[in-house]
Structure formats: C-alpha cells, structure tokens
Design an enzyme around this catalytic site. Sequence first.
Site, PDB file in Angstrom:
ATOM      1  N   SER A  98       6.416   7.621   3.366  1.00  0.00           N
ATOM      2  CA  SER A  98       5.865   8.710   4.183  1.00  0.00           C
ATOM      3  C   SER A  98       6.978   9.456   4.903  1.00  0.00           C
ATOM      4  O   SER A  98       8.084   8.928   5.098  1.00  0.00           O
ATOM      5  CB  SER A  98       4.889   8.146   5.215  1.00  0.00           C
ATOM      6  OG  SER A  98       3.858   7.442   4.570  1.00  0.00           O
TER       7      SER A  98
HETATM    8  N1  SAH Z   1       4.153   2.898   4.261  1.00  0.00           N
HETATM    9  C1  SAH Z   1       5.052   2.730   3.149  1.00  0.00           C
HETATM   10  C2  SAH Z   1       4.490   3.104   1.782  1.00  0.00           C
HETATM   11  C3  SAH Z   1       3.544   4.227   1.728  1.00  0.00           C
HETATM   12  S1  SAH Z   1       2.974   4.560   0.090  1.00  0.00           S
HETATM   13  C4  SAH Z   1       6.314   3.500   3.373  1.00  0.00           C
HETATM   14  O1  SAH Z   1       6.275   4.506   4.072  1.00  0.00           O
HETATM   15  O2  SAH Z   1       7.330   3.103   2.819  1.00  0.00           O
HETATM   16  C5  SAH Z   1       1.569   3.505   0.013  1.00  0.00           C
HETATM   17  C6  SAH Z   1       1.872   2.121  -0.470  1.00  0.00           C
HETATM   18  O3  SAH Z   1       0.630   1.450  -0.581  1.00  0.00           O
HETATM   19  C7  SAH Z   1       2.524   2.047  -1.832  1.00  0.00           C
HETATM   20  O4  SAH Z   1       3.663   1.262  -1.755  1.00  0.00           O
HETATM   21  C8  SAH Z   1       1.454   1.402  -2.725  1.00  0.00           C
HETATM   22  O5  SAH Z   1       2.004   0.625  -3.756  1.00  0.00           O
HETATM   23  C9  SAH Z   1       0.667   0.601  -1.706  1.00  0.00           C
HETATM   24  N2  SAH Z   1      -0.713   0.281  -2.079  1.00  0.00           N
HETATM   25  C10 SAH Z   1      -1.678   1.071  -2.603  1.00  0.00           C
HETATM   26  N3  SAH Z   1      -2.825   0.393  -2.780  1.00  0.00           N
HETATM   27  C11 SAH Z   1      -2.594  -0.881  -2.346  1.00  0.00           C
HETATM   28  C12 SAH Z   1      -3.387  -2.052  -2.259  1.00  0.00           C
HETATM   29  N4  SAH Z   1      -4.658  -2.095  -2.682  1.00  0.00           N
HETATM   30  N5  SAH Z   1      -2.821  -3.167  -1.736  1.00  0.00           N
HETATM   31  C13 SAH Z   1      -1.521  -3.177  -1.315  1.00  0.00           C
HETATM   32  N6  SAH Z   1      -0.719  -2.093  -1.393  1.00  0.00           N
HETATM   33  C14 SAH Z   1      -1.248  -0.952  -1.880  1.00  0.00           C
END
Ligand code: SAH
Length: 263
Positions: A98
């Site tokens: 993000s």
């Molecule tokens: N907050 C983090 C990543 C944001 S992107 C940062 O800023 O670095 C959203 C993340 O959610 C991604 O890494 C994706 O793989 C994860 N994600 C999506 N669905 C998910 C689920 N059901 N369980 C765990 N992680 C999930």
Amino acid sequence: MRIRHHFSVFPIPLRSLHRSFFSLLTRISLSKKMKQFWSPRSINKNKAMVEKLQNHGIVTSDEVAKAMEAVDRGVFVPDRSSAYVDCPMSIGYNVTISAPHMHAMCLQLLEKHLKPGMRVLDVGSGTGYLTACFAVMVGSQGRAIGVEHIPELVASSVKNIEASAASPLLKEGSLAVHVGDGRQGWAEFAPYDAIHVGAAAPEIPEALIDQLKPGGRLVIPVGNIFQDLQVVDKNSDGSVSIKNETSVRYVPLTSREAQLRGD
Ligand code: SAH
C-alpha cells in the site's frame, strides 16, 4: 555563508586510542554490511516521507511518527528508488504494498489500540512493513502477528523485518508472521486489541469480529470495485459499531488460487 571547521586535539591515552581504532574498524565493517539497509541517505528519505505525512495532517501522533521513522520503508519494497514515493507498488503475486499515506492512515486509526503490551493482528501482511510498525508500537511486552496466504511473501517479509528496526522483536518472538488464510484470523493469540486487514473483503469476516477484544478496533476495506475503509469498534457488550472512514482501492481478500489466477 562560509562554514568554518574547528578541530581540537586532546591527549588520548594509547590504550583507548587502540580501542577506538578497533571500534572504528568494527563500525566500518558493520556499516558496510548494513549499508544496503541503513544508508544514512535512506534513513533521511524515510524521515522526510514521515515529515511530509505529518505536514499533510495524515500522521498526527508522536507514536505513529516514531514507529514510521524507526521502520525504514526502503527495506520492504522491491524497488528502493521509489520506496518513499506516496504510491502503491507491485510486490508480485498480483498484489501491491500500500501507499505510505494508507499505511499512515491505518496506523492513526488504530493508534489507541497499539499501546505497549497490546496485541495486534495484521491480515494480508504482504511485505511485513505494517506488521513491523505495529510490532514497534506494541513493543516486546505486546504481540504483533501477521497472516499472509502467499508463502513466498511470508518468507520475504521475514527477511525484510530482519533488516529493519523490528528485527529484535522477531527474534524475541513478540512479532511473528504466519502462512494462512487471514479470513480465519489467527486464533492462537486472540482476542486482539487491534486488527488490520490489508485487502478488501466482500463482507467483514465473522472470525475477525470474534477475535476482537471488547474495546478493540478492526480496520478493514470492504467492497468489490467500490470499497470503504471501515472502522469496526467492539463494544463491551460484544456488539459492534461500524463507520465508513473513506473510499479506498485495495486488492481483494480472497483465496490464494483466485489471487494467483488474477480474478
Ligand atoms: N499490507 C501489506 C500487503 C497489502 S496487499 C503491505 O502493505 O505490504 C494485500 C495482501 O493480502 C497481499 O499480500 C495478499 O497476498 C494478501 N491476501 C489476500 N487475501 C488473503 C487471504 N485470504 N489471507 C491472507 N492473505 C491474503
């Protein structure tokens, strides 16, 4: 204006000169090793990023500013050259880290639930950046748990955290990142004072409300194409109050298969 340099010479006993020479050598070799993570220039850029967020009124508390200053965003992103630009950035696997202002906004919304000793869950922890900020805020007496469903991202987030100011907390065990479906939360350390979700859910997963402490707060983007960042407060009787903070655009909270297919 001309700047004058003043040098003063003090008599230094030979032994302490020896010691300081060796400590200088150690510092040089250490700083060489750490350079890729902690170059003074990247620390300054990270600080400047936080100052900008303060000037724009997004970071308003000292605690959030301190945590964001301590955790260098540069060690969490694949392309350091744009680490401090206020934009999301691809991290592979069809997802992004993000933008700094979104991280800052979520830290601010959760700030009162991230006091030293508190417990926090970061769902969709991705690069581990926000999990590291949370961990620094709750400290070694608290607990910060990241859950991410892409094992490769969990592995790289651990490396990122090891290169950051949150590394000692990872070693001590107050910070941990797990592979799992974040829609189920992480029951082992529930209930949590704060839960953050970094991906948009079609609706709020029941497990996350169950794992929230009375008095605790969940921040979660909800929706499909049009999404709201929702703030969910659990009242002492177990009921919840929900308010929409702002419109947002996050990647979906979904199954691993759907994410990798790019649905
Ligand atoms: N907050 C983090 C990543 C944001 S992107 C940062 O800023 O670095 C959203 C993340 O959610 C991604 O890494 C994706 O793989 C994860 N994600 C999506 N669905 C998910 C689920 N059901 N369980 C765990 N992680 C999930």
